[in-house]
Design an enzyme around this catalytic site. Sequence first.
Site, mmCIF file in Angstrom:
data_model
loop_
_atom_site.group_PDB
_atom_site.id
_atom_site.type_symbol
_atom_site.label_atom_id
_atom_site.label_comp_id
_atom_site.label_asym_id
_atom_site.label_seq_id
_atom_site.Cartn_x
_atom_site.Cartn_y
_atom_site.Cartn_z
ATOM 1 N N ASN A 11 0.933 -1.148 -0.050
ATOM 2 C CA ASN A 11 0.109 0.011 0.047
ATOM 3 C C ASN A 11 1.062 1.112 -0.047
ATOM 4 O O ASN A 11 1.717 1.753 0.984
ATOM 5 C CB ASN A 11 -0.851 -0.159 1.398
ATOM 6 C CG ASN A 11 -1.632 1.202 1.221
ATOM 7 O OD1 ASN A 11 -1.719 2.094 0.404
ATOM 8 N ND2 ASN A 11 -2.476 1.565 2.509
ATOM 9 N N LYS A 13 0.090 4.200 -0.299
ATOM 10 C CA LYS A 13 -0.393 5.558 0.407
ATOM 11 C C LYS A 13 -0.205 6.795 -0.570
ATOM 12 O O LYS A 13 -0.139 6.386 -1.777
ATOM 13 C CB LYS A 13 0.080 5.791 1.637
ATOM 14 C CG LYS A 13 -0.081 4.201 2.694
ATOM 15 C CD LYS A 13 -0.043 4.604 3.939
ATOM 16 C CE LYS A 13 0.095 3.155 4.862
ATOM 17 N NZ LYS A 13 0.083 3.334 6.203
ATOM 18 N N HIS A 97 -9.394 1.393 5.070
ATOM 19 C CA HIS A 97 -7.931 1.375 5.749
ATOM 20 C C HIS A 97 -8.136 2.373 7.209
ATOM 21 O O HIS A 97 -9.029 3.405 6.892
ATOM 22 C CB HIS A 97 -7.048 1.986 4.733
ATOM 23 C CG HIS A 97 -5.643 1.894 5.253
ATOM 24 N ND1 HIS A 97 -5.211 2.802 6.087
ATOM 25 C CD2 HIS A 97 -4.700 0.974 5.201
ATOM 26 C CE1 HIS A 97 -3.896 2.579 6.456
ATOM 27 N NE2 HIS A 97 -3.715 1.572 5.810
ATOM 28 N N GLU A 99 -6.708 4.683 7.821
ATOM 29 C CA GLU A 99 -6.633 6.145 7.505
ATOM 30 C C GLU A 99 -7.915 6.821 6.956
ATOM 31 O O GLU A 99 -8.191 8.071 6.988
ATOM 32 C CB GLU A 99 -5.341 6.439 6.825
ATOM 33 C CG GLU A 99 -4.000 6.259 7.438
ATOM 34 C CD GLU A 99 -2.941 5.749 6.892
ATOM 35 O OE1 GLU A 99 -3.064 5.619 5.529
ATOM 36 O OE2 GLU A 99 -2.013 4.876 7.653
ATOM 37 N N GLU A 169 -5.417 -4.833 10.432
ATOM 38 C CA GLU A 169 -4.441 -3.810 10.784
ATOM 39 C C GLU A 169 -4.531 -3.002 12.218
ATOM 40 O O GLU A 169 -5.514 -2.265 12.172
ATOM 41 C CB GLU A 169 -4.509 -3.111 9.646
ATOM 42 C CG GLU A 169 -4.005 -3.598 8.392
ATOM 43 C CD GLU A 169 -3.327 -2.568 7.236
ATOM 44 O OE1 GLU A 169 -2.487 -2.593 6.779
ATOM 45 O OE2 GLU A 169 -3.913 -1.295 7.176
ATOM 46 N N GLY A 175 2.710 2.063 10.836
ATOM 47 C CA GLY A 175 3.598 3.195 10.812
ATOM 48 C C GLY A 175 4.479 3.659 12.008
ATOM 49 O O GLY A 175 4.969 4.549 12.235
ATOM 50 N N SER A 210 3.442 -2.229 10.308
ATOM 51 C CA SER A 210 5.023 -2.301 10.639
ATOM 52 C C SER A 210 5.629 -3.936 10.034
ATOM 53 O O SER A 210 6.542 -4.156 10.713
ATOM 54 C CB SER A 210 5.344 -1.984 12.028
ATOM 55 O OG SER A 210 4.980 -0.566 12.251
#
Length: 251
Positions: A11, A13, A97, A99, A169, A175, A210
């Site tokens: 991904n 992003k 996702h 985000e 996730e 991250g 991660s």
Amino acid sequence: MRKREIHIVGNWKMNQTLHEISQFFVEMTKMKMELKCKAWIAPQAIHIPILKEIAFTTGAIQIGAQNCCEHDSGAFTGEISPLALADMGVEFVIIGHSERRTIYKEDNELLNKKVLKALEHNLKVIYCVGETLDEREANLTHDILEKQLSVGLANIPKQKAHLLMIAYEPVWAIGTGKTASAEQAEEGHAFIRSHLPHSSDETIILYGGSVKPDNIEALLRKANIDGALVGGASLKANDFRQLCTVASIVM
Ligand code: 13P
């Protein structure tokens, strides 16, 4: 162990310039790897056509989108049409996702509409779920996952279930350099597998958060972990190749 096909999904992003993309593929091509796993990349929407062209030439990598609209067309400025994605031969779309959930306030009801619309066009869907650190510490992980699955995946027709994939996730692992342990991830995956709308041993469940070349093997050795959804480590050809190499060995 379940018969499974391991998927390594990058991904990207909102990253990568044209120059970086061409470097990535130059390096990937130099490495001449024999892929036994599925290697997929979701670039920024604007780069999908160029990646599709490169992927067509190199043959090995499938291209997808990071998001799509719940409508096919119309007055939705700035949105990404699932109809257009299907029309362009895009393989898959990531929906839900964290985000998108947190920054763009997409809730389970909206995500359900997006999932159904993408499936209508026979796009493979990687539906993302996961709890925040606060939710985990309050012992709410299962409640959150259950809600994300039951609402987000409501009304999926049985004949489309083979197009559905899940990415677990944990938000606290994205991250942050803080991966869930293989045991924590496996526990989440097993819970998710037992709460899918059309119970399915074949459903691919990816882990994300991660994932790096040095921690992927332990994750992939778990029975319910069928691959990884990778952010940072998918941006560099060398890391992405190493992830795919480990996946090919574990298979
Ligand atoms: P990182 O691999 O950078 O933690 O990102 C994970 C992710 O959000 C993939 O969708």
